[in-house]
Scaffold this active site. Structure first.
Site, PDB file in Angstrom:
ATOM      1  CE  LYS A 205      32.874  20.435  16.686  1.00 51.54           C
ATOM      2  NZ  LYS A 205      32.052  19.893  17.772  1.00 51.54           N
TER       3      LYS A 205
ATOM      4  CE1 TYR B  99      67.562  19.988  14.206  1.00 47.01           C
ATOM      5  CE2 TYR B  99      65.213  19.740  13.769  1.00 47.01           C
ATOM      6  CZ  TYR B  99      66.375  20.482  13.679  1.00 47.01           C
ATOM      7  OH  TYR B  99      66.354  21.703  13.079  1.00 47.01           O
TER       8      TYR B  99
HETATM    9  C1  PLP Z   1      31.224  18.753  17.217  1.00 47.00           C
HETATM   10  C2  PLP Z   1      29.795  18.523  17.547  1.00 47.00           C
HETATM   11  C3  PLP Z   1      28.957  17.821  16.651  1.00 47.00           C
HETATM   12  C4  PLP Z   1      29.453  17.121  15.403  1.00 47.00           C
HETATM   13  O1  PLP Z   1      29.795  15.777  15.693  1.00 47.00           O
HETATM   14  P1  PLP Z   1      30.295  14.764  14.540  1.00 47.00           P
HETATM   15  O2  PLP Z   1      30.598  13.514  15.287  1.00 47.00           O
HETATM   16  O3  PLP Z   1      31.509  15.379  13.936  1.00 47.00           O
HETATM   17  O4  PLP Z   1      29.191  14.628  13.564  1.00 47.00           O
HETATM   18  C5  PLP Z   1      27.594  17.774  16.945  1.00 47.00           C
HETATM   19  N1  PLP Z   1      27.098  18.340  18.062  1.00 47.00           N
HETATM   20  C6  PLP Z   1      27.887  18.980  18.965  1.00 47.00           C
HETATM   21  C7  PLP Z   1      27.269  19.578  20.176  1.00 47.00           C
HETATM   22  C8  PLP Z   1      29.251  19.085  18.745  1.00 47.00           C
HETATM   23  O5  PLP Z   1      30.028  19.707  19.646  1.00 47.00           O
END
Ligand code: PLP
Length: 368
Positions: free
Chosen positions: A38, A264
């Site tokens: 993701k 700035y």
């Molecule tokens: C983002 C996510 C993961 C991954 O978690 P990590 O700590 O990055 O390994 C696993 N399961 C769900 C449901 C997530 O939203």
């Protein structure tokens, strides 16, 4: 490594492979591995990462939103893709791209059944999510019989997996809470499996769960941050290699006098003659304002240079008084050393936040 002439995010695919192989040593040979890609594969680049992992025979992918899954399908990715938060307005396109939804409430379950029926699907694979304590998304424990009877009543969809998500798998102070989540998930799975009459794929662990709770791996584990090079402690971090390096160059060097200001709002005032450098990376690239005014630092020739004054949209200024360097020299913001974690710790941030924040404006370069 090639010298860069602009700000780039360098992605080391070999490091990705090593992280994947290390994770494999931490699960049983039969346990499936789902790669969480993701948010552009945590800020790197989801298509290249997914294609690379597909060649390494990854079992599953997960994305947060439907359009992230569509991007992978359009790039030719064939591996099953779980969409964690698909949102009902996208269900038709989700089906058209053979993406598999997480169904976590009565509303999305019923909506998806309607769409799957209209689209003339049978046994369309879906993933049923239960809430075991994170209180984010998921059916409750006492919804099991209801969910099963809804599923038994339709031939349009089929529960391919049953899953939940841990709230504090990296935190040993919360071991008791995590163990309770694991037990709740076991109870839900047993009740579900018994009443529906078959066993879906069961999965619960994220990266820290994989490392800390081997008894909770079930049939599949989900790793995001581990693949990208971070564990959940200094000890674990040694087994992983950060895949992303944010590097830039020195655009210009100035020597300023005592009393001169930088940037700035004149947020930095020199208390002595100071050599400063301007680096073409700013808050529009993902380096937030909290890194300014001496909090954050960059690395030049293995030496740390503090970010002085306010972070600008496209640039930062740094103090290089003690560093032997020239215009055009390479600047490391984070990478293998210092890591994104170390960089983020200069503020109150964490690796997850800084690596996913690097904006799409920054060119991605792949090392194979
Ligand atoms: C983002 C996510 C993961 C991954 O978690 P990590 O700590 O990055 O390994 C696993 N399961 C769900 C449901 C997530 O939203």
């Amino acid at each position: 490594m090639e010298k860069v002439h602009e700000t780039v995010l360098e992605i080391d695919l070999n490091a990705l492979k090593e992280n994947f192989q290390y994770l494999k040593t931490r699960v049983k040979p039969k346990t499936k591995i789902l790669a969480v890609v993701k948010a552009f594969a945590y800020g790197s680049s989801s298509v290249e990462i997914a294609q690379y992992l597909e060649n390494l025979d990854i079992d599953y992918f997960a994305v947060a939103y439907t359009h992230e899954g569509i991007a992978l399908r359009e790039a030719g990715v064939k591996t099953p893709i779980l969409v964690l938060h698909p949102q009902s307005m996208n269900f038709k396109t989700l089906i058209e791209h053979a993406l598999e939804p997480s169904l976590y409430s009565h509303f999305v379950l019923n909506e998806f059944i309607k769409v799957a029926h209209t689209e003339k699907q049978s046994n369309y694979p879906v993933h049923i999510k239960f809430n075991t304590g994170l209180n984010r998304l998921g059916f409750e424990s006492d919804d099991v019989s209801d969910v099963v009877s809804i599923l038994k009543n339709t031939s349009s969809i089929l529960a391919k997996s049953l899953f939940s998500h841990l709230a504090a798998s990296e935190d040993f102070n919360e071991k008791e809470f995590t163990e309770k989540q694991i037990q709740t998930f076991k109870d839900i799975s047993e009740e579900f499996t018994e009443s529906i009459g078959f066993k879906p794929i069961l999965h619960l662990c994220n990266t820290s769960g994989i490392l800390n709770y081997p008894e909770a791996h079930f049939d599949m584990v989900r790793s995001g941050i581990g693949l990208y090079g971070f564990g959940n402690s200094d000890l674990e971090d040694q087994h992983f290699t950060p895949i992303a390096t944010l590097k830039s160059i020195i655009s210009q060097i100035h020597t300023i006098k005592k009393g001169d200001s930088v940037g700035y709002n004149r947020a930095f005032i020199a208390n002595k003659q100071t050599k400063i450098a301007t680096i073409p990376v700013g808050h529009a690239d993902g380096i937030g304002r909290q890194y300014g005014n001496g909090k954050g630092f960059v690395t030049i020739n293995n030496k740390q240079a503090p970010i002085i004054g306010n972070v600008c949209m496209d640039m930062i200024m740094i103090d290089i008084s003690d560093i032997n360097c020239q215009e055009g020299d390479e600047v490391i913001i984070f990478g293998k050393n210092p890591t994104a974690n170390a960089f983020a710790l200069a503020t109150t941030s964490i690796s997850y936040e800084i690596i996913t924040a690097i904006s799409q404006r920054v060119k991605r370069v792949f090392l194979k």
